[in-house]
Structures are given as C-alpha cells and as structure tokens.
Design an enzyme around this catalytic site. Structure first.
Site, PDB file in Angstrom:
ATOM      1  N   GLY A 116      -2.636  32.872  84.701  1.00 28.24           N
ATOM      2  CA  GLY A 116      -2.832  31.923  85.805  1.00 28.24           C
ATOM      3  C   GLY A 116      -3.380  30.604  85.296  1.00 28.24           C
ATOM      4  O   GLY A 116      -2.986  29.527  85.763  1.00 28.24           O
ATOM      5  N   ILE A 117      -4.299  30.674  84.331  1.00 31.14           N
ATOM      6  CA  ILE A 117      -4.909  29.448  83.791  1.00 31.14           C
ATOM      7  C   ILE A 117      -3.887  28.678  82.954  1.00 31.14           C
ATOM      8  O   ILE A 117      -3.829  27.443  83.001  1.00 31.14           O
ATOM      9  CB  ILE A 117      -6.155  29.790  82.937  1.00 31.14           C
ATOM     10  CG1 ILE A 117      -7.191  30.554  83.758  1.00 31.14           C
ATOM     11  CG2 ILE A 117      -6.759  28.531  82.309  1.00 31.14           C
ATOM     12  CD1 ILE A 117      -7.807  29.764  84.882  1.00 31.14           C
ATOM     13  N   PRO A 124       1.672  43.165  67.882  1.00 34.38           N
ATOM     14  CA  PRO A 124       1.761  43.381  69.333  1.00 34.38           C
ATOM     15  C   PRO A 124       2.614  42.300  70.016  1.00 34.38           C
ATOM     16  O   PRO A 124       3.366  42.598  70.948  1.00 34.38           O
ATOM     17  CB  PRO A 124       0.300  43.292  69.803  1.00 34.38           C
ATOM     18  CG  PRO A 124      -0.521  43.587  68.586  1.00 34.38           C
ATOM     19  CD  PRO A 124       0.264  43.081  67.418  1.00 34.38           C
ATOM     20  N   CYS A 138     -19.841  32.720 105.800  1.00 33.06           N
ATOM     21  CA  CYS A 138     -19.175  33.738 106.616  1.00 33.06           C
ATOM     22  C   CYS A 138     -20.141  34.873 106.960  1.00 33.06           C
ATOM     23  O   CYS A 138     -21.019  34.671 107.781  1.00 33.06           O
ATOM     24  CB  CYS A 138     -17.887  34.199 105.936  1.00 33.06           C
ATOM     25  SG  CYS A 138     -16.719  34.844 107.142  1.00 33.06           S
ATOM     26  N   GLU A 164     -15.687  27.228  99.968  1.00 32.32           N
ATOM     27  CA  GLU A 164     -15.421  27.376  98.523  1.00 32.32           C
ATOM     28  C   GLU A 164     -13.930  27.276  98.189  1.00 32.32           C
ATOM     29  O   GLU A 164     -13.570  26.891  97.078  1.00 32.32           O
ATOM     30  CB  GLU A 164     -15.992  28.702  97.996  1.00 32.32           C
ATOM     31  CG  GLU A 164     -15.315  29.996  98.459  1.00 32.32           C
ATOM     32  CD  GLU A 164     -15.824  30.531  99.800  1.00 32.32           C
ATOM     33  OE1 GLU A 164     -16.388  29.742 100.582  1.00 32.32           O
ATOM     34  OE2 GLU A 164     -15.626  31.732 100.073  1.00 32.32           O
ATOM     35  N   GLU A 214     -20.129  44.670 114.061  1.00 37.18           N
ATOM     36  CA  GLU A 214     -19.320  45.214 112.963  1.00 37.18           C
ATOM     37  C   GLU A 214     -20.001  46.470 112.399  1.00 37.18           C
ATOM     38  O   GLU A 214     -19.335  47.388 111.951  1.00 37.18           O
ATOM     39  CB  GLU A 214     -19.155  44.154 111.847  1.00 37.18           C
ATOM     40  CG  GLU A 214     -18.329  44.636 110.664  1.00 37.18           C
ATOM     41  CD  GLU A 214     -18.100  43.568 109.589  1.00 37.18           C
ATOM     42  OE1 GLU A 214     -18.652  42.448 109.703  1.00 37.18           O
ATOM     43  OE2 GLU A 214     -17.371  43.873 108.632  1.00 37.18           O
ATOM     44  N   LYS A 254       5.973  32.913  61.340  1.00 36.92           N
ATOM     45  CA  LYS A 254       6.326  34.331  61.367  1.00 36.92           C
ATOM     46  C   LYS A 254       6.642  34.786  62.802  1.00 36.92           C
ATOM     47  O   LYS A 254       7.664  35.428  63.052  1.00 36.92           O
ATOM     48  CB  LYS A 254       5.136  35.132  60.820  1.00 36.92           C
ATOM     49  CG  LYS A 254       5.365  36.605  60.689  1.00 36.92           C
ATOM     50  CD  LYS A 254       4.172  37.220  59.991  1.00 36.92           C
ATOM     51  CE  LYS A 254       4.166  38.726  60.095  1.00 36.92           C
ATOM     52  NZ  LYS A 254       2.921  39.291  59.599  1.00 36.92           N
ATOM     53  N   HIS A 269     -15.047  29.278 104.984  1.00 42.49           N
ATOM     54  CA  HIS A 269     -15.193  29.460 103.529  1.00 42.49           C
ATOM     55  C   HIS A 269     -14.948  28.127 102.825  1.00 42.49           C
ATOM     56  O   HIS A 269     -13.832  27.849 102.387  1.00 42.49           O
ATOM     57  CB  HIS A 269     -14.162  30.477 103.021  1.00 42.49           C
ATOM     58  CG  HIS A 269     -14.446  31.869 103.427  1.00 42.49           C
ATOM     59  ND1 HIS A 269     -15.034  32.791 102.578  1.00 42.49           N
ATOM     60  CD2 HIS A 269     -14.241  32.511 104.594  1.00 42.49           C
ATOM     61  CE1 HIS A 269     -15.174  33.940 103.215  1.00 42.49           C
ATOM     62  NE2 HIS A 269     -14.698  33.801 104.437  1.00 42.49           N
ATOM     63  N   GLY A 282     -22.571  35.718 105.353  1.00 44.83           N
ATOM     64  CA  GLY A 282     -23.869  35.130 105.027  1.00 44.83           C
ATOM     65  C   GLY A 282     -24.413  34.302 106.186  1.00 44.83           C
ATOM     66  O   GLY A 282     -25.615  34.286 106.457  1.00 44.83           O
ATOM     67  N   LYS A 322      -3.350  39.600  63.925  1.00 44.73           N
ATOM     68  CA  LYS A 322      -2.189  40.500  63.887  1.00 44.73           C
ATOM     69  C   LYS A 322      -1.111  40.068  64.885  1.00 44.73           C
ATOM     70  O   LYS A 322      -1.397  39.885  66.073  1.00 44.73           O
ATOM     71  CB  LYS A 322      -2.657  41.930  64.208  1.00 44.73           C
ATOM     72  CG  LYS A 322      -3.505  42.531  63.097  1.00 44.73           C
ATOM     73  CD  LYS A 322      -2.652  42.666  61.876  1.00 44.73           C
ATOM     74  CE  LYS A 322      -3.340  43.369  60.734  1.00 44.73           C
ATOM     75  NZ  LYS A 322      -2.525  43.313  59.505  1.00 44.73           N
ATOM     76  N   THR A 323       0.108  39.939  64.404  1.00 45.21           N
ATOM     77  CA  THR A 323       1.194  39.456  65.277  1.00 45.21           C
ATOM     78  C   THR A 323       2.076  40.583  65.812  1.00 45.21           C
ATOM     79  O   THR A 323       2.936  40.340  66.659  1.00 45.21           O
ATOM     80  CB  THR A 323       2.113  38.469  64.524  1.00 45.21           C
ATOM     81  OG1 THR A 323       2.762  39.170  63.462  1.00 45.21           O
ATOM     82  CG2 THR A 323       1.333  37.298  63.962  1.00 45.21           C
TER      83      THR A 323
HETATM   84  N1  GLN Z   1     -17.154  40.838 108.123  1.00 44.91           N
HETATM   85  C1  GLN Z   1     -17.319  39.586 108.789  1.00 44.91           C
HETATM   86  C2  GLN Z   1     -16.209  39.325 109.786  1.00 44.91           C
HETATM   87  O1  GLN Z   1     -15.153  39.909 109.702  1.00 44.91           O
HETATM   88  C3  GLN Z   1     -17.414  38.456 107.788  1.00 44.91           C
HETATM   89  C4  GLN Z   1     -16.162  38.239 106.992  1.00 44.91           C
HETATM   90  C5  GLN Z   1     -16.367  37.420 105.752  1.00 44.91           C
HETATM   91  O2  GLN Z   1     -17.482  37.261 105.255  1.00 44.91           O
HETATM   92  N2  GLN Z   1     -15.277  36.925 105.177  1.00 44.91           N
HETATM   93  O3  GLN Z   1     -16.361  38.537 110.667  1.00 44.91           O
END
Ligand code: GLN
Length: 545
Positions: A19-20, A192, A383, A511, A407, A225, A509, A385, A189-190
């Site tokens: 992937g990188i 593989p 989320c 991130e 939940e 080689k 999210h 968190g 070693k080549t």
């Molecule tokens: N389990 C929680 C929900 O479904 C939080 C989901 C999550 O952190 N991506 O709402």
C-alpha cells in the site's frame, strides 16, 4: 490521453507495505502533474471489512461516500490528498455477489457460470471502472494478499488478461518482494524473490518492475542477478530500503527512478520532475521537532497498532504542524481503573479516548475521561470516546449513577446514549451504520468553531448510537455544551466543556481526513493544548518516564 493502468502485486511475505509503495508511486506521478487514483482488490470473501474485528484486519477506513474499506485506502488518501470512494475497494465477496445476483436474474441463461470467464470478467470490469470516469490519467490497482495464495489467483488471472488486452503502453505490472538478510551468512538472499516471480510468471504475468524490500542496500551485482533470473530489464530492479518514516518512501522511490521508469513505460508525455515542495516541508518539520509531548491513546485494540492507524497518522501530521514530536502511548482500557489511573495518566500531556464497539474496556474509558476532566488534562474523545464523555458526565456530575449507552445496557434508567431512530429497525449488520460524510454546524463562541475557524464542517461517521436529545438541556445546564449539530437532524456531533482548558468529544471520525499536507484541525489544536499543558506541568509529564 487514455487512462493507464498499473498493477501492484506482492510476493514472498505479507506486510511488505504494498500500500505504501503504491501510494508513494501515486504521489510521485501526481507531483508530475498527473491525475492519479489507487484502488485495492482484496481476495477475502467478506463484502467489505466493516464486519471484521480490528484484530483481524486492522482499522476499518471510511470514505467520504460511506464505504467501509481496507486501511490501505487511508494511506492512498493521506499520500494523495484525494478522496477515494466505494469503487476503490473491491473484494472477492463483492465480485461473487454481483455475479451470483446476475445469475439469479437470468443474465447468463443457458450458460455454466465459471471463475473464468465470469468471475474474471467481473474483476476486469471493476479494475477498469475508475478509468472509465474520465477523472484519472492513471489508475493504480493494488492486489491484496501474496502471489501464490489460492484466493488471489482469479485477480492475477484478470491482470494477465488485461495485460494481453490493453496496448502495451497503457498497462504495467510492478511486483513487490522481500530480499531477506541472513545475518549468519552476512548475505542478502534473492532466491525467495526468484521463486515469487516464477510463480507470477506461471500465472502468465511478467512483471515490468521488481521492487525489493530490504534492510540493506542492494549491490549492482545483486540487482543484475534478480533482473536476469526474473526476466526484467536491468535497471528495473529497485530497492525499497527500510525508511525512518513511511512519508520518506516517495522520495526514496524517486531516487530509485521508479516514477521515471513508469512514465517511460506508459509513454506519458509529461516528463516534468515531481514537485514535492510541500511534502518536503512536512518531512523536514517531522524530522526536526522543537518540542515533544506524551499522549495517551486509550482503547481496547491496543495490541495491534494497525487498529488505530488513521489516529496514529493524524498525530504524525499534527505533530509536524506544531514542530513537536508526539509520542503516543497506547493504554489498554481494560486494564485502567480508579486505582491505577493516576500512575498511568499523570505522565501524559493529553488523553485521547478511541472509537470502538461493545462493552469490553468501556469502564476504563470512563475512568480516563474522569481523570482528564478533573485534572484539566487536554482531552479528545472520538465516536465511542465522545459517547463515553457523555456517560461519565452523567454519572459523576449529573449524578445519574447508572447512566449508560444502550449499546451495553439496554435497561439503564438513564439512556444518555441511545440507538439512532433509523437504526431501530435494522437487523442486518453489514454496511448499515450511519456511514460517511455529513454536515455539522458549529456553535458560535465554541472551542470547535475556533479550532475549525468556520461555521460548517463536513466529517465522516461510523456509528449506530447518538447523544440522546432528551438529555441535552440537563447536560448544558450542568456545563457540558453541545457545540456541533447536524443541520438536518439536530443530532449532536460535538460536546465540549467550556470550563476546561481543552475538552472536546466528537461523534465523527476526524482522523480519516488528516493528511501531511492538510493536518486535521482538532488533532493540531489538541497537540498544541498538550504542549501548553506540558509547559505548565513539567512534573507530571517530564519526570517519571
Ligand atoms: N459503538 C458506538 C456506536 O455504534 C461507537 C462507534 C465508534 O466508535 N465508531 O455508535
């Protein structure tokens, strides 16, 4: 120019970083002015990784259009700064699902439906799909798994057929292998690599370039080689040596002339040198931090680094933006309790509570949030968190002792986090969460608004539960502010504590959208807050290392 296709396969071992390599090549081609996208073909039978435990396959990455995908798509987006979509991740499950649905509809009436041609035709159709949109000059396709695996054979066969069908200059194949170093013999070693390429050739695919992952530089003799025994041109064997950062790999690949080999083979007119100015600025800040912070990442999948891939990468970007080295310490939420919280967390300059599902480790997350809230430690909840911020506040400030998310506790008398209305009738697990990008309006004078610097944002989601709106006013009166809402549904997307120096929980999210060239604002602000905390509390962070 016709769309050109590059196929990347892997041999010898898994986890070599296909992937990188794919993302690095894509970055270089993009920096030469080409429009590039990458797609991943995964040989497993799940329709998507959304139903996989992170221990199985690492993080599930979510695209803007709501696809639950392989984490490599995260690398593609981080390197290219371009959104991927549902079409960028295809699995064996999706291929078979399409073919079997068509068979039931009668599309193949009278015919025996077989791997060749029906499955391979569907694979080829999907491999060419993004190229047909007219949006891309180059489509790179990464084939998951390792050459020789039974399950990846139809994909390799599809590559063979496409190489045969497409004009030579529209298509090329790159094979990534491992050249191991035997310390007893003091030798690389080549063999593989030779065997892996032979396996590929038996399937009818001749690689045009071989990229060798190695811990030590390859000598010219060794490259010769490999070229000779693997039937590739001299100069088409290149090394990918272990790098200090994944973001260094594009530059290493450029030094090895990978992008040049590719533009020559594909007869791309654009021979401009790649413009990597912004990328280099990011790398230089990453390499020479002026300060450092320690951040606790509290979650339950901490044994596997890949489970929180996008969060860890977002910290790399935010660290560089602040010219600060961010040391992320994973803290197992199952092992965290009131008794050890101080020992574990007092060394930290910031606490992030991670997303997640289910009951395991939940109480440890509540403990971490309480610690951050009471000790003014910069806090960031994502989320689950964020949902646990609400639970913690309900229990310890509002005095709703049994407050919980439904939940994990359907019978709680204070369901402060509850199932979203449209989730109530859902019984199917795959692809049915609230997924992908939604708008969010940020309140005036909020921390969120000052971080983003604008009123309306758009971030990605993956959840079924929400902040129960019946409780919002009780929380606001007690000091936890709902500072971001979905403009259509009113759903609470952001909570914050105005009395705390930095305390924010987000239902989305952030991130997923962080890249080296566009670090995510909340991560950047959080690292900044952690730096300030460290300045003000040298004892809690700098001592007991
Ligand atoms: N389990 C929680 C929900 O479904 C939080 C989901 C999550 O952190 N991506 O709402």
């Amino acid at each position: 120019m016709d769309t050109k296709y590059i196929f990347v396969t892997g041999g010898v071992a898994s986890s070599l970083g296909k992937g990188i390599i794919a993302a690095s090549l894509a970055k270089l081609l993009q920096a030469r002015g080409l429009r590039v996208t990458i797609q991943k073909f995964d040989p497993y039978i799940n329709i998507d990784p959304g139903t996989l435990n992170p221990y199985e396959h690492g993080e599930c990455y979510v695209t803007e259009d709501g696809a639950e995908t392989d984490l490599d798509l995260g690398h593609y987006e981080r390197f290219l700064g371009v959104h991927t979509s549902k079409a960028n991740n295809v699995t064996t499950g999706k291929i078979y699902h399409t073919v079997i649905t068509k068979e039931r509809e009668g599309a193949y009436l009278g015919k025996t439906v077989q791997i060749v041609p029906h499955i391979t035709d569907e694979i080829k159709r999907r491999m060419l799909l993004l190229g047909k949109t007219g949006n891309w000059d180059i489509v790179i396709t990464e084939i998951g798994g390792t050459v020789g695996d039974m399950e990846s054979q139809p994909f390799v066969e599809a590559v063979r057929q496409l190489q045969w069908e497409l004009p030579e200059e529209d298509c090329m194949s790159i094979h990534l292998t491992l050249v191991p170093y035997l310390s007893a013999a003091k030798e690389l070693k080549t063999k593989p690599t030779q065997h892996s390429v032979q396996m590929l050739q038996q399937s009818g695919v001749q690689p045009d370039v071989i990229v060798c992952r190695t811990e030590h530089p390859l000598t010219p003799e060794l490259r010769k080689k490999v070229a000779l025994f693997c039937n590739v041109k001299p100069g088409h064997v290149i090394q990918s040596i272990d790098a200090w950062s994944i973001y260094q790999v594009p530059l290493n690949m450029h030094e090895e002339h990978l992008d040049e080999l590719v533009v020559r083979h594909l007869q791309v007119d654009n021979f401009a040198q790649p413009d990597m100015k912004e990328w280099n600025e990011f790398l230089s800040k990453l390499r020479h931090p002026k300060s450092e912070v320690d951040i606790a990442l509290v979650g339950k999948y901490v044994e596997l680094q890949d489970a929180y891939k996008s969060i860890l990468e977002a910290f790399v970007h935010a660290g560089a933006a602040n010219e600060c080295k961010v040391r992320v310490h994973t803290v197992h939420s199952e092992h965290l309790n009131e008794d050890n919280a101080h020992d574990v967390l007092s060394r930290m300059d910031g606490i992030l509570v991670a997303p997640g599902f289910g009951e395991r480790g939940l109480e440890g997350k509540v403990v971490a949030i309480k610690y951050a809230r009471e000790n003014n430690v910069p806090f960031f909840g994502i989320c689950l968190g964020m949902q646990m911020c609400v639970v913690e506040f309900a229990r310890n400030v509002l005095g709703f002792k049994d407050a919980a998310s439904t939940e994990v506790d359907a019978k709680t008398t204070h369901p402060v986090i509850s199932l979203m209305e449209d989730q109530k009738s859902t019984t199917i697990k795959g692809g049915t969460m609230r997924l992908g990008a939604y708008d969010c309006v940020l309140e005036k004078d909020s921390l969120a608004r000052s971080i983003y610097g604008c009123e309306q944002i758009r971030e990605r989601h993956r959840h079924r539960y929400e902040f129960n709106s019946e409780y919002v006013s009780a929380f606001e009166q007690a000091g936890l502010k709902a500072s971001g809402h979905n403009p259509q549904t009113g759903l609470v997307e952001v909570v914050e504590l105005p009395t705390h120096p930095f305390f924010i929980g987000v239902q989305f999210h952030p991130e997923y959208k962080s890249t080296p060239e566009k670090p995510q604002p909340i991560f950047t602000a959080f690292v900044k807050a952690a730096m300030a905390f460290r300045e003000a509390h040298p004892h809690s962070s700098n001592t007991k290392k």
